[in-house]
Design a protein around this motif. Sequence first.
Motif, mmCIF file in Angstrom:
data_model
loop_
_atom_site.group_PDB
_atom_site.id
_atom_site.type_symbol
_atom_site.label_atom_id
_atom_site.label_comp_id
_atom_site.label_asym_id
_atom_site.label_seq_id
_atom_site.Cartn_x
_atom_site.Cartn_y
_atom_site.Cartn_z
ATOM 1 N N GLY A 132 0.541 -6.084 -5.383
ATOM 2 C CA GLY A 132 -0.141 -4.855 -5.033
ATOM 3 C C GLY A 132 -1.253 -5.195 -4.080
ATOM 4 O O GLY A 132 -1.874 -6.253 -4.343
ATOM 5 N N MET A 133 -1.901 -4.379 -3.302
ATOM 6 C CA MET A 133 -3.023 -4.701 -2.400
ATOM 7 C C MET A 133 -4.179 -4.914 -3.577
ATOM 8 O O MET A 133 -5.092 -5.824 -2.997
ATOM 9 C CB MET A 133 -3.415 -3.310 -1.746
ATOM 10 N N SER B 69 0.903 -1.341 -0.004
ATOM 11 C CA SER B 69 0.039 0.002 0.042
ATOM 12 C C SER B 69 0.864 1.348 -0.014
ATOM 13 O O SER B 69 0.331 2.452 0.021
ATOM 14 C CB SER B 69 -0.893 -0.076 0.971
ATOM 15 N N THR B 70 2.137 1.245 -0.029
ATOM 16 C CA THR B 70 2.931 2.424 0.014
ATOM 17 C C THR B 70 3.117 3.067 -1.227
ATOM 18 O O THR B 70 2.962 2.464 -2.386
ATOM 19 C CB THR B 70 4.517 1.830 0.454
#
Length: 634
Positions: free
Chosen positions: A232-233, A207-208
């Motif tokens: 990725g999320m 989530s960065t």
Amino acid sequence: MQLPRNVKRGIGLVVDVVSISIAMVTAYLLNFDAVMPLRWSQWVILGGIVLAITLLAFIRFGLYRAVVRYVGFKILSLVFLTVIFSGAVLMIGALLMGIALPVSTVVNYVLITLLLTGGSRLVVREGYQRAMSREKERVIIYGAGSAGRQLAQALINGSEFHPVLFVDDDKKLQGTSVLGMPVLAAGNIEDKARELDIQRILLALPSTLRSRRRQILDALEALPVKVQTVPGMADMVNGDLSIDQLQDVRVEDLLGRDPVTPAPQLMEKHITGQTVLVTGAGGSIGSELCRQILKQRPKALVLYELSEFALYAIERELTQICQQQGIGAEIIPVIGTVQRRNRIETVLRAFAVDTVYHAAAYKHVPLVEYNMVEGVRNNVFGTWHTAEAAISAGVKQFVLISTDKAVRPTNVMGTTKRLSELVLQGLAQRQRETRFSMVRFGNVLGSSGSVVPLFKEQIEHGGPVTVTHPDITRFFMTIPEAAQLVIQAGTMGHSGSVFVLDMGDSVKIVDLARKMIRLSGLEERTEKNPHGDIAIEFSGLRPGEKLYEELLIGDNVEASDHSRILRANEQSLSWDEMEKLLGLLDDACQRFAIDELRQLLLDAPTGYAPADNQICDVIWNKHRTCSEDETDVA
């Protein structure tokens, strides 16, 4: 050597029999005063009953079906409950048999049994994991949050990687221990990587922001280890990928551009509840446009594509998306070429199309140089025929996917795309029923012909990585972001507007190649480092290729309703002038007069300025060679 499951269960049963027996004897001896008056026969009978009932409970709870090397909290809690139950059986049995058994004896029995039965399982698990960890690749996990912990658990139970420690930017976590592993600050990672012989660093930062991920990757780039990342999320939430499916670092993370959330009102304006047609629907841009369009729930989506396989693949994918997400849009696959006006007009009329996204084009610079007539036919006349068909069929919106190579082009492909823009600008002046928009942007990551997959393939095969020129630069953007911006730009401005997407800073291709090599845990092989892993070779600019690309012809631009979309105010031709030029281009193409065709492109107001006077068309050059040979023979 792997033992059969039944043998392992038998060994576990024997260990538990011995453990429970030792626990009973030890509890007996620890309470010598209490058991002196007892008869040994009573104690043996009571012990046999407790042992049998305890083992039956272990079997009933499935403790012998559990794989010991994966023992966790759930299994240990079952052992605990079963041992408590066993202690209760011991106490009740003693009361029924008239044995004066102190509570301390039962407590001692429970504690010792729990220590031996649960402890034996933990010892086996720890021994197995230590033995396996010697064969695993040692890794550091960057990120001790939820994703990092889940990844560590998956790796501990896997057979490939052995997590050694966590690194995290959160000062509250630094200096603590997570899953028995220390959490360090990022500043210590280089020393620890060398000290612990780390082979890989795994980024658990789904989530960065990309800007922060780029900073982290820049810091890790100097380390001689491979860097990978968890999905990725969005991929994990959708169920497309699990957290332990590691991926190579994505190039969008290296670029560090955070995408802007699309504006819902712009995304749905010309799509929701309407019929939309995408030309070139099976291509890299066209297919992503289709995916983004489908999210806005159109009434129908017409896929217009010349390639049968590409059409089959995108139609199947979109149909599955509709079924999985409950989207009621009709998916209509149509085989056709944009060079046949009657074909596309018939399609537009048959399905009462409201909006057209024209993505069909030949985009590969050298291939269009080698095939000039087809490049002009498909890109210029394909756009003209599709636009005329749209006007005739009463289409409301028409959006052309253009390119940064249309700005001061040095190649035929860029020139044809600039001519396509001029065609639509001329048609916008001629009529007002169909609204024409053009959206210009640079390279998209992962598209057909992109350097990124080529570099990955070359690195995997040991190199060399081929770059055309040490100074060449390009703009980059992800395909989803480009498609979203195209849809939003198409709703703005007046008919004939040219929109330019903000691509951020241009990227030096050789720097991109070097980053990809280093983040693969490899070194560039150079004269100063002859023992490196991968060499970079410069192959020279290809026909028609520029060192750098531009997005604007002039400086006359305006802001739009979106922070990353600009509107360019550029010179255009009247329709009469454009129609005359199209007639001349058509005649030259019909006669295959490549020299005349090239001169027309040079004379057109596109800014076409090739690097040299050489014609690269393969058929034209073959004809000339044959003609010269015949002259020599004569």
